[in-house]
Write a protein that holds these residues in place. Structure first.
Motif, short mmCIF file in Angstrom:
data_model
loop_
_atom_site.label_atom_id
_atom_site.label_comp_id
_atom_site.label_asym_id
_atom_site.label_seq_id
_atom_site.Cartn_x
_atom_site.Cartn_y
_atom_site.Cartn_z
N VAL A 2 0.33 0.59 8.69
CA VAL A 2 -1.92 -0.03 8.50
C VAL A 2 -2.23 -1.19 8.42
CG1 VAL A 2 -2.77 -0.45 6.53
CG2 VAL A 2 -0.58 1.40 6.03
N ASP A 3 -3.56 -1.02 9.07
CA ASP A 3 -4.35 -2.05 9.11
C ASP A 3 -5.18 -3.00 8.40
OD1 ASP A 3 -6.43 -3.54 11.01
OD2 ASP A 3 -6.13 -2.69 12.17
N ILE A 4 -4.03 -3.88 7.84
CA ILE A 4 -4.51 -3.73 6.51
C ILE A 4 -5.81 -4.82 6.77
CG2 ILE A 4 -3.38 -6.07 6.03
CD1 ILE A 4 -3.68 -3.92 4.06
N HIS A 5 -5.75 -5.88 8.06
CA HIS A 5 -7.75 -6.13 7.84
C HIS A 5 -9.21 -5.10 7.87
CE1 HIS A 5 -5.81 -10.22 7.91
NE2 HIS A 5 -4.63 -9.64 8.68
N SER A 6 -8.36 -4.06 8.50
CA SER A 6 -9.71 -3.22 8.15
C SER A 6 -9.36 -2.53 7.18
CB SER A 6 -9.00 -2.16 9.61
OG SER A 6 -9.32 -2.42 11.52
N GLU A 272 8.39 0.96 -3.69
CA GLU A 272 10.03 1.31 -3.50
C GLU A 272 10.41 2.23 -4.23
OE1 GLU A 272 12.95 1.97 -0.11
OE2 GLU A 272 12.99 0.35 -0.78
N ALA A 273 10.43 1.85 -5.11
CA ALA A 273 11.26 2.86 -6.75
C ALA A 273 10.16 3.50 -7.23
CB ALA A 273 11.93 2.05 -8.15
N ALA A 274 8.30 3.13 -7.01
CA ALA A 274 8.21 4.12 -7.99
C ALA A 274 7.68 5.19 -7.01
CB ALA A 274 6.54 3.15 -8.42
N ASN A 275 7.64 5.13 -5.83
CA ASN A 275 7.87 6.88 -5.17
C ASN A 275 6.78 7.17 -5.10
OD1 ASN A 275 9.15 8.42 -3.91
ND2 ASN A 275 9.43 9.94 -5.53
N VAL A 276 5.80 6.19 -4.71
CA VAL A 276 4.89 6.61 -4.64
C VAL A 276 3.96 6.62 -2.90
CG1 VAL A 276 3.48 6.08 -6.66
CG2 VAL A 276 3.25 4.59 -4.89
N SER A 277 2.69 6.97 -2.16
CA SER A 277 2.67 6.83 -1.03
C SER A 277 2.15 5.26 -0.91
CB SER A 277 0.70 6.94 -0.84
OG SER A 277 0.04 7.29 0.83
N SER A 278 3.10 4.71 -0.31
CA SER A 278 2.84 2.90 -0.57
C SER A 278 2.50 2.23 0.58
CB SER A 278 4.27 2.56 -1.08
OG SER A 278 5.43 2.91 -0.14
N ALA A 282 1.76 -1.69 -0.01
CA ALA A 282 3.11 -2.57 0.96
C ALA A 282 2.54 -3.50 1.57
CB ALA A 282 4.64 -2.08 1.54
N ALA A 283 1.98 -3.06 2.63
CA ALA A 283 0.98 -3.85 3.30
C ALA A 283 -0.36 -4.94 2.50
CB ALA A 283 -0.27 -3.25 4.66
N LEU A 284 -0.69 -4.58 1.46
CA LEU A 284 -2.23 -5.42 0.68
C LEU A 284 -1.11 -6.13 -0.29
CD1 LEU A 284 -3.56 -3.21 -1.59
CD2 LEU A 284 -4.43 -5.10 -0.18
N THR A 285 0.19 -6.10 -0.09
CA THR A 285 1.64 -7.50 -1.31
C THR A 285 1.87 -8.44 0.07
OG1 THR A 285 2.37 -5.11 -2.05
CG2 THR A 285 3.47 -7.88 -2.44
#
Length: 293
Positions: A2-6, A272-278, A282-285
């Protein structure tokens, strides 16, 4: 990848445009509107509304349903910054590289602008399009709890009372879970409610949000020591001047960085345990723990 800055640039633009349009349309005294817009337009990363929207989308919900709750959350956050900067609180002259609201408009107008944004946040949420009554009631109640005496306001009070005292790490974490963490937790929980995620997903996302909130505060504490004023947009070293308890103060800078990494890894594991589109989450974190402001 993911390009988190964009991603952040695009979503920030959308949130900014809607925030300004919402407040500009109000039929209110011009000076009050100007003061409200001054702090709204001063910048900010918009992490809280973007997180809310990202969680909604990660759980399969629609962007449009998340926008009004996201705006509501940013209004409330902005009110808290206006009031935090007041002489009776942190007495700051700069916020996001500009004079603080009370320096620009005077204390009385700044207080009223903060009050206006706080109450407008709940109006915006109660009138959010696309949500059913049950969702609105849940979100209003949870935002009030996250922002009020059991959350941000109570954490701020305890933080003030702790100035000049030495806390242990558990007491410090308890303060920051409420002062900073609860609004981030609300952003995650709100996104799951809007997307109608099931109870198991919501429980695992709550664990993600808890670690994310602590990581956010540790990074803020580190930036107050290692950050650059021109980048952060406010003075550095203020925590030490006010004898505030911080993670670097209790653990040393290196110890705080280790604690930051621990909470970061725990947040990723819960996500990861929540099993969503992460991927975006993850990039935000990651962005939260490496940001420079």
């Amino acid at each position: 990848m993911v390009d988190i800055h964009s991603f952040l640039t695009e979503y920030k633009k959308r949130v900014d445009e809607r925030l300004v349009a919402f407040i500009s349309a109000l039929d209110i005294t011009e000076k009050l509107k100007e003061s409200m817009l001054y702090s709204i337009k001063a910048g900010g990363k918009r992490l809280r509304p973007i997180l809310l929207i990202a969680v909604t989308e990660a759980c399969g919900g629609a962007f449009d349903k998340a926008m009004a709750p996201g705006l509501s959350l940013e209004m409330l956050h902005t009110y808290s910054l206006i009031h935090d900067d007041l002489p009776a609180m942190d007495d700051d002259d700069l916020r996001r590289g500009l004079p603080t609201n009370h320096k620009r408009y005077g204390e009385a107008t700044a207080i009223l602008a903060g009050d206006a944004l706080l109450t407008l946040a709940f109006q915006c949420l109660a009138e959010a399009p696309g949500l059913n009554d049950e969702q609105k009631i849940a979100l209003v109640g949870k935002l009030a709890r996250a922002a009020g005496p059991e959350g941000m306001v109570g954490g701020q009070m305890d933080d003030i009372d702790a100035e000049g005292k030495t806390l242990d790490i558990r007491a410090l974490e308890h303060i920051h879970l409420r002062k900073t963490g609860r609004l981030l937790e609300y952003a995650v929980e709100a996104g799951a409610i809007i997307a109608e995620a099931d109870a198991d997903v919501r429980r695992k996302l709550a664990a993600f949000a808890r670690h994310l909130g602590i990581a956010f505060q540790i990074k803020d504490d580190l930036l107050d020591i290692e950050g650059e004023e021109a980048v952060i947009g406010k003075r550095v070293g203020g925590d030490a001047e006010r004898h505030k308890n911080t993670y670097p103060g209790l653990l040393t800078v290196e110890g705080a960085k280790r604690e930051l990494e621990r909470h970061y890894q725990s947040a990723l594991a819960a996500l990861e345990a929540a099993n969503v589109s992460s991927d975006v989450l993850a990039a935000l974190t990651r962005y939260i723990i490496i940001r420079e402001r």
